[in-house]
Design a protein around this motif. Structure first.
Motif, mmCIF file in Angstrom:
data_model
loop_
_atom_site.group_PDB
_atom_site.id
_atom_site.type_symbol
_atom_site.label_atom_id
_atom_site.label_comp_id
_atom_site.label_asym_id
_atom_site.label_seq_id
_atom_site.Cartn_x
_atom_site.Cartn_y
_atom_site.Cartn_z
ATOM 1 N N GLU A 53 0.884 -1.271 0.054
ATOM 2 C CA GLU A 53 -0.047 -0.085 0.034
ATOM 3 C C GLU A 53 0.917 1.349 -0.064
ATOM 4 N N PHE A 54 1.844 1.422 0.887
ATOM 5 C CA PHE A 54 2.726 2.482 0.747
ATOM 6 C C PHE A 54 3.403 2.473 -0.686
ATOM 7 N N TRP A 55 3.957 1.745 -1.330
ATOM 8 C CA TRP A 55 4.702 2.116 -2.433
ATOM 9 C C TRP A 55 3.623 2.022 -3.554
ATOM 10 N N SER A 56 2.542 1.494 -3.597
ATOM 11 C CA SER A 56 1.434 1.832 -4.476
ATOM 12 C C SER A 56 0.954 3.350 -4.518
ATOM 13 N N THR A 57 0.820 3.912 -3.054
ATOM 14 C CA THR A 57 0.695 5.166 -3.122
ATOM 15 C C THR A 57 1.670 6.301 -3.486
ATOM 16 N N VAL A 58 3.006 5.591 -3.282
ATOM 17 C CA VAL A 58 3.972 6.714 -3.711
ATOM 18 C C VAL A 58 4.250 6.767 -5.367
ATOM 19 N N ILE A 59 3.629 5.572 -5.966
ATOM 20 C CA ILE A 59 3.684 5.518 -7.532
ATOM 21 C C ILE A 59 2.541 6.117 -7.926
ATOM 22 N N LEU A 60 1.446 6.255 -7.443
ATOM 23 C CA LEU A 60 0.325 6.986 -7.701
ATOM 24 C C LEU A 60 0.331 8.341 -7.573
ATOM 25 N N LEU A 61 0.887 8.777 -6.284
ATOM 26 C CA LEU A 61 1.286 10.423 -6.345
ATOM 27 C C LEU A 61 2.285 10.895 -7.378
ATOM 28 N N ALA A 62 3.180 9.931 -7.673
ATOM 29 C CA ALA A 62 4.062 10.416 -8.716
ATOM 30 C C ALA A 62 3.290 10.352 -10.042
ATOM 31 N N PHE A 63 2.741 9.462 -10.271
ATOM 32 C CA PHE A 63 1.756 9.283 -11.721
ATOM 33 C C PHE A 63 0.937 10.529 -11.957
ATOM 34 N N VAL A 64 0.345 10.893 -10.671
ATOM 35 C CA VAL A 64 -0.642 12.231 -10.641
ATOM 36 C C VAL A 64 0.026 13.325 -11.082
ATOM 37 N N LEU A 65 1.331 13.624 -10.487
ATOM 38 C CA LEU A 65 2.244 14.762 -10.760
ATOM 39 C C LEU A 65 2.584 14.865 -12.045
ATOM 40 N N VAL A 66 3.035 13.471 -12.810
ATOM 41 C CA VAL A 66 3.622 13.357 -13.746
ATOM 42 C C VAL A 66 2.310 13.951 -14.903
ATOM 43 N N ALA A 67 1.138 13.360 -14.736
ATOM 44 C CA ALA A 67 -0.078 13.878 -15.613
ATOM 45 C C ALA A 67 -0.408 15.407 -15.441
ATOM 46 N N ILE A 68 -0.225 15.802 -14.349
ATOM 47 C CA ILE A 68 -0.535 17.250 -14.197
ATOM 48 C C ILE A 68 0.521 18.082 -14.788
ATOM 49 N N TRP A 69 1.551 17.677 -14.989
ATOM 50 C CA TRP A 69 2.789 18.327 -15.529
ATOM 51 C C TRP A 69 2.759 18.079 -17.277
ATOM 52 N N GLY A 70 1.947 16.853 -17.433
ATOM 53 C CA GLY A 70 2.226 16.224 -18.876
ATOM 54 C C GLY A 70 0.994 16.834 -19.871
ATOM 55 N N ILE A 71 0.043 17.316 -19.026
ATOM 56 C CA ILE A 71 -1.406 17.684 -19.828
ATOM 57 C C ILE A 71 -1.457 18.958 -19.968
ATOM 58 N N GLN A 72 -1.686 19.352 -21.197
ATOM 59 C CA GLN A 72 -1.849 21.059 -21.517
ATOM 60 C C GLN A 72 -3.061 21.354 -20.629
ATOM 61 N N MET A 73 -3.094 22.268 -19.929
ATOM 62 C CA MET A 73 -3.995 22.831 -19.167
ATOM 63 C C MET A 73 -3.974 24.444 -18.555
ATOM 64 N N PRO A 74 -4.787 25.166 -18.415
ATOM 65 C CA PRO A 74 -4.582 26.662 -18.054
ATOM 66 C C PRO A 74 -3.882 26.488 -16.713
ATOM 67 N N PHE A 75 -2.789 27.923 -16.601
ATOM 68 C CA PHE A 75 -1.842 28.041 -15.466
ATOM 69 C C PHE A 75 -2.811 27.683 -14.235
ATOM 70 N N ARG A 76 -3.900 28.390 -13.866
ATOM 71 C CA ARG A 76 -4.519 28.402 -12.580
ATOM 72 C C ARG A 76 -4.869 27.170 -12.367
ATOM 73 N N PHE A 77 -5.497 26.349 -13.351
ATOM 74 C CA PHE A 77 -5.898 24.982 -13.071
ATOM 75 C C PHE A 77 -5.003 24.160 -12.523
ATOM 76 N N ARG A 78 -3.857 24.312 -13.409
ATOM 77 C CA ARG A 78 -2.841 23.372 -12.951
ATOM 78 C C ARG A 78 -2.164 23.743 -11.685
ATOM 79 N N LEU A 79 -1.917 25.114 -11.397
ATOM 80 C CA LEU A 79 -1.585 25.579 -9.906
ATOM 81 C C LEU A 79 -2.585 25.016 -8.839
ATOM 82 N N TYR A 80 -3.706 25.083 -9.109
ATOM 83 C CA TYR A 80 -4.621 24.453 -7.922
ATOM 84 C C TYR A 80 -4.663 23.132 -7.886
ATOM 85 N N LEU A 81 -4.479 22.414 -8.889
ATOM 86 C CA LEU A 81 -4.244 21.038 -8.905
ATOM 87 C C LEU A 81 -2.886 20.595 -8.047
ATOM 88 N N GLU A 82 -1.891 21.379 -8.377
ATOM 89 C CA GLU A 82 -0.546 21.147 -7.836
ATOM 90 C C GLU A 82 -0.649 21.380 -6.289
#
Length: 197
Positions: free
Chosen positions: A43-72
C-alpha cells in the motif's frame, strides 16, 4: 504482610494474567502478521507510485495555468496528509516486526495498536473530504457550462456530488481495511481469545 509477601503475590498474579504464547501459537500468529506487513508495504509503495503518476499527469497535460496551480497545491496538500498518516502506520509496522510477542499482554497491546490504526485508517479516508470539496470546486469552476446553471441546480449538483463522494470514501475505507487488514486482525483476535480461555 511484609514486602516480600507482597512481591510474591504480585508476581503470582501477573504470571496468571499473562500466559505465554506457545511456539505453535506464535507460528499461527506469524502468517497473519506477515500478510499485514506485506499489505502495508504494498500500500505504501503503490501510494508513492500513484502520487508520482498524478504529478506527471498534471505536468504532462496541457491545461490553463490556474487549473494546474490549483491541482498542484491540492496534490501537495494531499501528499502531506498522506505521509502524516503513513508515519502513524509505520509505527505499527515496526511494532508488528517486534519479535517480543510472547505473552497475552503483548498480544493485547498489539490488538490495541491495530484498533487505533483502524481509526487512523478511517480518519485517513475522511481527511480527504476537504480535498474532494476542493476538487469539485476546481472542476465546476473550470467547466464553462457550469456558469450557465441556475443556482439551485448548481447547489444540488455540488452537494449531491459531495455526499456521493463522502459515501464512496467511507465505504472504500471500510472495505479496503477489511480486505487488506481486517481478516488478519480477526485471526490475531481469535488467538487472544484462545489464550484468555
Amino acid at each position: 504482610m511484609n514486602i516480600d509477601e507482597l512481591k510474591n503475590i504480585w508476581d503470582n498474579d501477573e504470571s496468571q494474567n499473562t500466559p505465554e504464547v506457545s511456539l505453535e501459537q506464535r507460528k499461527s500468529l506469524n502468517l497473519p502478521l506477515e500478510k499485514i506487513r506485506r499489505n502495508m508495504r504494498w500500500e505504501f509503495w503503490s501510494t508513492v507510485i500513484l502520487l508520482a503518476f498524478v504529478l506527471v499527469a498534471i505536468w504532462g497535460i496541457q491545461m490553463p495555468f490556474r487549473f494546474r496551480l490549483y491541482l498542484e497545491i491540492l496534490v501537495a496538500a494531499m501528499t502531506v496528509v498522506t505521509f502524516f498518516f503513513y508515519s502513524k502506520f509505520f509505527k505499527l509496522y515496526k511494532e508488528i516486526t517486534n519479535p517480543e510477542l510472547e505473552t497475552l499482554t503483548s498480544l493485547k497491546d498489539l490488538l490495541t495498536q491495530f484498533n487505533l490504526n483502524k481509526q487512523y485508517y478511517l480518519s485517513f479516508y475522511i481527511s480527504f473530504v476537504p480535498f474532494l470539496v476542493g476538487e469539485m470546486i476546481i472542476v465546476i469552476e473550470s467547466i464553462p457550462k457550469s456558469r450557465d446553471l441556475p443556482d439551485l441546480a448548481l447547489a444540488i449538483y455540488f452537494v449531491g456530488s459531495i455526499l456521493a463522494g463522502l459515501l464512496f470514501l467511507w465505504l472504500l475505507g471500510k472495505f479496503w481495511f477489511q480486505y487488506y487488514y481486517g481478516k488478519y486482525i480477526d485471526k490475531v483476535e481469535k488467538l487472544v481469545e484462545e489464550l484468555q480461555a
